[in-house]
Scaffold this motif. Sequence first.
Motif, PDB file in Angstrom:
ATOM      1  N   THR A  92      43.283  -5.061   9.808  1.00 52.45           N
ATOM      2  CA  THR A  92      42.348  -5.677   8.863  1.00 52.45           C
ATOM      3  C   THR A  92      41.668  -6.884   9.503  1.00 52.45           C
ATOM      4  OG1 THR A  92      43.531  -4.938   6.878  1.00 52.45           O
ATOM      5  CG2 THR A  92      42.197  -6.924   6.662  1.00 52.45           C
ATOM      6  N   ILE A  93      42.462  -7.726  10.138  1.00 52.34           N
ATOM      7  CA  ILE A  93      41.906  -8.926  10.769  1.00 52.34           C
ATOM      8  C   ILE A  93      41.041  -8.550  11.973  1.00 52.34           C
ATOM      9  CG2 ILE A  93      42.502 -11.028  12.043  1.00 52.34           C
ATOM     10  CD1 ILE A  93      44.996 -11.232  10.253  1.00 52.34           C
ATOM     11  N   ALA A  94      41.536  -7.640  12.814  1.00 54.53           N
ATOM     12  CA  ALA A  94      40.793  -7.276  14.027  1.00 54.53           C
ATOM     13  C   ALA A  94      39.447  -6.632  13.694  1.00 54.53           C
ATOM     14  CB  ALA A  94      41.635  -6.327  14.879  1.00 54.53           C
ATOM     15  N   SER A  95      39.412  -5.830  12.646  1.00 56.57           N
ATOM     16  CA  SER A  95      38.168  -5.133  12.292  1.00 56.57           C
ATOM     17  C   SER A  95      37.152  -6.043  11.611  1.00 56.57           C
ATOM     18  CB  SER A  95      38.480  -3.947  11.374  1.00 56.57           C
ATOM     19  OG  SER A  95      38.987  -4.394  10.133  1.00 56.57           O
ATOM     20  N   GLN A  96      37.619  -7.178  11.067  1.00 49.58           N
ATOM     21  CA  GLN A  96      36.726  -8.072  10.316  1.00 49.58           C
ATOM     22  C   GLN A  96      36.677  -9.471  10.918  1.00 49.58           C
ATOM     23  OE1 GLN A  96      37.674  -7.846   5.992  1.00 49.58           O
ATOM     24  NE2 GLN A  96      38.921  -6.079   6.520  1.00 49.58           N
ATOM     25  N   LYS A  97      37.082  -9.602  12.171  1.00 50.90           N
ATOM     26  CA  LYS A  97      37.263 -10.932  12.759  1.00 50.90           C
ATOM     27  C   LYS A  97      36.050 -11.834  12.557  1.00 50.90           C
ATOM     28  CE  LYS A  97      36.408 -12.107  16.925  1.00 50.90           C
ATOM     29  NZ  LYS A  97      36.343 -12.287  18.393  1.00 50.90           N
ATOM     30  N   GLN A  98      34.887 -11.364  12.942  1.00 51.25           N
ATOM     31  CA  GLN A  98      33.707 -12.234  12.867  1.00 51.25           C
ATOM     32  C   GLN A  98      33.335 -12.554  11.428  1.00 51.25           C
ATOM     33  OE1 GLN A  98      32.499 -13.723  15.676  1.00 51.25           O
ATOM     34  NE2 GLN A  98      31.576 -14.996  14.073  1.00 51.25           N
ATOM     35  N   ASP A  99      33.434 -11.565  10.534  1.00 53.10           N
ATOM     36  CA  ASP A  99      33.132 -11.814   9.123  1.00 53.10           C
ATOM     37  C   ASP A  99      34.125 -12.810   8.518  1.00 53.10           C
ATOM     38  OD1 ASP A  99      30.974 -10.096   9.128  1.00 53.10           O
ATOM     39  OD2 ASP A  99      32.143  -8.369   8.454  1.00 53.10           O
ATOM     40  N   LEU A 100      35.403 -12.692   8.909  1.00 47.79           N
ATOM     41  CA  LEU A 100      36.406 -13.644   8.419  1.00 47.79           C
ATOM     42  C   LEU A 100      36.105 -15.054   8.914  1.00 47.79           C
ATOM     43  CD1 LEU A 100      39.696 -11.581   8.830  1.00 47.79           C
ATOM     44  CD2 LEU A 100      38.768 -12.473   6.685  1.00 47.79           C
ATOM     45  N   LEU A 101      35.766 -15.170  10.184  1.00 50.10           N
ATOM     46  CA  LEU A 101      35.451 -16.488  10.739  1.00 50.10           C
ATOM     47  C   LEU A 101      34.219 -17.078  10.054  1.00 50.10           C
ATOM     48  CD1 LEU A 101      36.090 -15.841  14.547  1.00 50.10           C
ATOM     49  CD2 LEU A 101      37.569 -17.048  12.917  1.00 50.10           C
ATOM     50  N   ASN A 102      33.245 -16.237   9.759  1.00 48.96           N
ATOM     51  CA  ASN A 102      32.040 -16.718   9.065  1.00 48.96           C
ATOM     52  C   ASN A 102      32.386 -17.227   7.675  1.00 48.96           C
ATOM     53  OD1 ASN A 102      30.459 -16.040  11.266  1.00 48.96           O
ATOM     54  ND2 ASN A 102      29.789 -14.082  10.407  1.00 48.96           N
ATOM     55  N   GLN A 103      33.234 -16.484   6.945  1.00 47.51           N
ATOM     56  CA  GLN A 103      33.619 -16.902   5.594  1.00 47.51           C
ATOM     57  C   GLN A 103      34.444 -18.181   5.623  1.00 47.51           C
ATOM     58  OE1 GLN A 103      32.524 -15.831   2.679  1.00 47.51           O
ATOM     59  NE2 GLN A 103      31.229 -14.410   3.819  1.00 47.51           N
ATOM     60  N   LEU A 104      35.362 -18.299   6.586  1.00 44.23           N
ATOM     61  CA  LEU A 104      36.156 -19.526   6.705  1.00 44.23           C
ATOM     62  C   LEU A 104      35.258 -20.717   7.000  1.00 44.23           C
ATOM     63  CD1 LEU A 104      39.250 -18.237   8.750  1.00 44.23           C
ATOM     64  CD2 LEU A 104      39.205 -18.937   6.345  1.00 44.23           C
ATOM     65  N   GLY A 105      34.219 -20.480   7.775  1.00 40.59           N
ATOM     66  CA  GLY A 105      33.281 -21.566   8.082  1.00 40.59           C
ATOM     67  C   GLY A 105      32.463 -22.010   6.889  1.00 40.59           C
ATOM     68  N   LYS A 106      32.296 -21.151   5.909  1.00 45.67           N
ATOM     69  CA  LYS A 106      31.485 -21.480   4.733  1.00 45.67           C
ATOM     70  C   LYS A 106      32.295 -22.157   3.630  1.00 45.67           C
ATOM     71  CE  LYS A 106      28.266 -17.624   5.408  1.00 45.67           C
ATOM     72  NZ  LYS A 106      27.786 -16.321   4.855  1.00 45.67           N
ATOM     73  N   LEU A 107      33.625 -21.983   3.666  1.00 46.89           N
ATOM     74  CA  LEU A 107      34.456 -22.542   2.597  1.00 46.89           C
ATOM     75  C   LEU A 107      34.547 -24.063   2.724  1.00 46.89           C
ATOM     76  CD1 LEU A 107      37.410 -19.985   2.563  1.00 46.89           C
ATOM     77  CD2 LEU A 107      35.530 -20.148   0.920  1.00 46.89           C
ATOM     78  N   PRO A 108      34.511 -24.778   1.596  1.00 46.48           N
ATOM     79  CA  PRO A 108      34.663 -26.237   1.656  1.00 46.48           C
ATOM     80  C   PRO A 108      36.059 -26.617   2.133  1.00 46.48           C
ATOM     81  CG  PRO A 108      34.756 -25.465  -0.623  1.00 46.48           C
ATOM     82  CD  PRO A 108      34.358 -24.285   0.217  1.00 46.48           C
TER      83      PRO A 108
END
Length: 383
Positions: free
Chosen positions: A313-329
């Motif tokens: 799950t993490i490997a397949s969505q790595k960039q999307d996860l990093l993008n979402q973490l970057g957007k969270l306050p």
Amino acid sequence: MTNSPRHVTDAGGYIYFSSNTQGQSGRPIKIQTNLFIDFFCAVNTETYEGQTVIRDIESLRAKQPLETRPTAAMGPRDVAKDSAAHKARLNSVRRNLVAFSRQQDMVTEKRLTTKNVQVFYHIDQRPGDKYQTVYISEVQVIQEGGGETGGLYDLMRSGISAKMQESSNRNLDGRSVFVSGASDTVLAARKNALAYTDNTNPALFFSPMSVASDLRHWKASRLQKSTQKLIDDLQGLVRENQKRKLTWLVEGEGAALLSHALDGVAGDLTSHSFKFINAKGQLAGLLQKLGQRKAQLNGEMIRYTGDRAALLTIASQKQDLLNQLGKLPVQPGYEKITRRYLTERVAALGEISSAKAIVNQPATLRGGGQTFVDALRGAYKGL
């Protein structure tokens, strides 16, 4: 050839299912490469159960070909005294009926259901196919648990004894709620709840094993009534407690369950905090939904303890996860440091070479000579 069926979204992404299904004996069988990761997570080809699933799918070779259907379905029979012109018209009618029947076979989805698996497929003969071929567009491996009903459970005390029972008290103000991954029994789910939470008596939202058949990690799947009912139940629970303070810990397939439930929840969740352990499903999309609803996502909100499907799950969505973490306050101070560590951890997990190789298999298999089952066996040895 005719147009692709509506349920086929990637007509060029099919490969032979196994070395036994290439047309040497019976009808060829091909499968969509986009099913690889879900199949890998659900079926271990080295076990008896995994071999049984493979044999069930290979049984599609024996499906009756169009040419062996009763001739009565092909139109009226010749009569000896018919003229040549009339016979020619009859032959034209037959050809049109055969063409129509083939078109119906291609656009009509079929289903094979066994004790172990449900296979959705259609029959077609595409350019390059020597024979009419079974094209598999979806596979649902049937998961069975202890038969207990999914939903909200709590520890009910009677004198000196206590027992986990379905709870009608849906006011969870101030409570910790554990949404389990697909589990065999309520007691097994509670055991995980106690192990993963810092609470001696968390409320339990139990997800039975059957949800693992429906809540796929990558390919959207049709839902059984029981799974849809469970989603509706969780959705109602979130709504009823929307203004109350809740702490959620969501495990495994529970993340996919929550993601579906949130689609029917409007408004903010500012008093709700969420953390995930070995989450499976579209985790990046779930973080986005929670961010849009202003839920609290703090600390080490994403935990991984070695679960194979969670790693994928993490490997397949790595960039999307990093993008979402970057957007969270993020709050200043220690929370900012924790967020940085979490981001680095997600990035590192996403770069594990064996996991990346499996995530890339759907693209790698396209146009190659390897069968689906051979690729599965190689992947099991690599991860």
